[in-house]
Design a protein around this motif. Structure first.
Motif, short mmCIF file in Angstrom:
data_model
loop_
_atom_site.label_atom_id
_atom_site.label_comp_id
_atom_site.label_asym_id
_atom_site.label_seq_id
_atom_site.Cartn_x
_atom_site.Cartn_y
_atom_site.Cartn_z
N VAL A 112 63.58 103.70 -55.10
CA VAL A 112 63.57 104.54 -53.90
C VAL A 112 62.17 105.13 -53.77
CG1 VAL A 112 64.51 106.60 -52.77
CG2 VAL A 112 66.00 105.13 -54.16
N GLN A 113 61.57 104.93 -52.61
CA GLN A 113 60.24 105.50 -52.37
C GLN A 113 60.32 106.59 -51.31
OE1 GLN A 113 60.17 101.84 -52.79
NE2 GLN A 113 58.00 101.35 -52.99
N VAL A 114 59.64 107.68 -51.56
CA VAL A 114 59.59 108.77 -50.60
C VAL A 114 58.22 108.75 -49.94
CG1 VAL A 114 59.70 111.27 -50.28
CG2 VAL A 114 61.20 110.15 -51.93
N VAL A 115 58.20 108.81 -48.63
CA VAL A 115 56.94 108.85 -47.90
C VAL A 115 56.43 110.29 -47.89
CG1 VAL A 115 55.82 108.37 -45.70
CG2 VAL A 115 57.72 106.93 -46.47
N VAL A 116 55.21 110.47 -48.38
CA VAL A 116 54.69 111.84 -48.46
C VAL A 116 53.31 111.94 -47.81
CG1 VAL A 116 55.92 112.34 -50.61
CG2 VAL A 116 53.57 111.49 -50.71
N ASP A 117 53.00 113.15 -47.39
CA ASP A 117 51.66 113.45 -46.92
C ASP A 117 50.76 113.53 -48.14
OD1 ASP A 117 49.88 114.73 -44.64
OD2 ASP A 117 49.62 115.94 -46.44
N TRP A 121 51.58 116.48 -50.42
CA TRP A 121 52.58 115.81 -51.27
C TRP A 121 54.00 116.17 -50.82
CZ3 TRP A 121 51.07 111.87 -54.07
CH2 TRP A 121 51.85 111.37 -55.12
N LYS A 122 54.14 116.52 -49.53
CA LYS A 122 55.46 116.83 -48.96
C LYS A 122 56.00 115.61 -48.23
CE LYS A 122 55.82 121.57 -49.37
NZ LYS A 122 55.19 122.69 -48.65
N ALA A 123 57.31 115.45 -48.22
CA ALA A 123 57.94 114.32 -47.55
C ALA A 123 57.69 114.36 -46.05
CB ALA A 123 59.44 114.32 -47.83
N ILE A 124 57.38 113.22 -45.47
CA ILE A 124 57.19 113.10 -44.02
C ILE A 124 58.02 111.91 -43.53
CG2 ILE A 124 54.86 114.11 -44.01
CD1 ILE A 124 53.74 111.26 -43.89
N PRO A 125 58.30 111.83 -42.24
CA PRO A 125 59.12 110.71 -41.73
C PRO A 125 58.50 109.35 -42.03
CG PRO A 125 58.94 112.44 -40.06
CD PRO A 125 57.98 112.80 -41.17
N VAL A 126 59.35 108.38 -42.28
CA VAL A 126 58.88 107.00 -42.48
C VAL A 126 58.16 106.56 -41.19
CG1 VAL A 126 59.61 104.61 -42.83
CG2 VAL A 126 60.78 106.47 -44.05
N PRO A 127 56.93 106.08 -41.30
CA PRO A 127 56.16 105.68 -40.12
C PRO A 127 56.86 104.58 -39.32
CG PRO A 127 54.74 105.79 -42.06
CD PRO A 127 56.15 105.95 -42.54
N ASP A 128 56.78 104.68 -38.01
CA ASP A 128 57.42 103.70 -37.13
C ASP A 128 56.90 102.28 -37.36
OD1 ASP A 128 59.17 105.41 -35.92
OD2 ASP A 128 57.84 105.89 -34.24
#
Lengths: 146, 146, 146, 146
Positions: A112-117, A121-128
């Motif tokens: 599982v990968q979390v998309v982060v800034d 280092w905070k989670a951000i929405p998965v890029p379109d």
């Protein structure tokens, strides 16, 4: 039922990946998954997806593997990989490792990968851009949430 | 609630365990778990437990890890390990990795080992010698089945 | 003749460092040398010496190892390390690996590091701070050139 | 002058082979050499040459590498390999690593293997079968000694 996996990479077991028990050290399968993941991304023309947009990265939050049968030195393994699910800020990849010569199941796995800034280092929405490419490749087998 | 972990090993992050992202490659945590597992076994005076009785071995059937915060080169990590559960033919170990200096949770993990006959590679009951020693060490935190 | 080595680090062989031949994979000795090198630097209070001054780093230009006897899983190895020579823009470290329990020579090795400017990646003189500390530690066994 | 190398293997740099400096950890080049060596042996139809005849093996007695320019994650490296010299009880392999895209020299290396009897671990003459096959492949570039 059709196979949900549409992509695979071949790996030949290297000597230093084996251990004194004569088989591949279990931790090396996470390296195999990583090789397949990067190859998957390259195949979609997103090799920069590790950082697809400046200020973006996707560290691994979870990794697991079930070991079904051992692999040995010089064995050729077929590592199947797919994005199984895309959530709001994370996505899940599934893996399946087949012993090519014996056509036997060696292992199955998941990350599982979390998309982060990158800065906060905070989670951000998965890029379109990522979502669209994966959807086109995986088709109806992809589960999307939110 | 008392801490269920009664054993730990210290590891200092080596340069080759880090990757180009500047942090420990996630797969290396399974090496850290392995080091802690072997140290746990050594501490119980069962270092031969990998093959405690001739014709006996315990390959890893499952391994998983949840990554909470990154570790960097030269960080000292405290790897807690315990046998959490012993079943009829398998046992489960839990792991917890703490960043020693920051006292921060880095990762938690789990492995399941199946006891097998060396020749047939078939599951056999967990040896009593192992069961007894672990029970004495872990006390009431150990879950035993069948 | 007195031993030219004045520093050592202990390492216990990990399972993934062994290979299917039942011994430590030869390439892992360069990891052991790296661990000893970092420990040496830490002992001199120069852990930032990887980048002791901003714009400074010391990549490895040469590494070699002679293998005298095999090491096995769980063996404790004593890795001796010393800076043997400091040149104008590079320095040489020597290593010696002893099997602690058998008191047997396992390997000897050497690495050459070139001090470079981080931006231009061009060789620059070995910093005086490093030279002074190493000289104080190694004493008359250190060879210095220009 | 014609190139003495007649064989090569391609390797793509994996993420765990890089370190926090953003480049391939120097010790990983010995893994690359090993992959090329095994591929070389496989190409000569001698994959069992690790143990070509029962009671025979060829551990590495010496390994060295000169690092010319760094390699990065996802770089494709062409690893050239050849048996440069066969002595009475040992043989020498040379390696050359080229960055495929930049056509730049990354590293050169060498390993010496000693042929030993598996039981006594004593040096024995290089088997004729190996000598003959290598001679046929390498041609006049091979140096042979008694």
């Amino acid at each position: 039922m059709p196979d949900p996996f549409h992509f695979s990479t071949e790996i030949r077991v290297r000597l230093p990946e084996t251990d004194a028990f004569g088989i591949v050290f279990h931790g090396c399968f996470f390296t195999y998954f990583d090789v397949a993941r990067m190859d998957y991304v390259r195949n979609l023309g997103m090799m920069d997806f590790i950082r697809p947009i400046s200020g973006f990265t996707a560290p691994i939050a979870h990794a697991s593997c079930d070991f079904k049968s051992p692999a040995k030195f010089d064995d050729v393994l077929v590592v199947h990989a797919r994005v199984a699910e895309i959530g709001r800020t994370s996505f899940t990849m599934d893996f399946r490792v087949i012993h090519k010569n014996a056509n036997a199941l060696v292992a199955t796995g998941k990350t599982v990968q979390v998309v982060v800034d990158e800065k906060s280092w905070k989670a951000i929405p998965v890029p379109d851009a990522f979502r669209t490419k994966v959807r086109a490749f995986e088709g109806r087998d992809l589960v999307e949430r939110a």
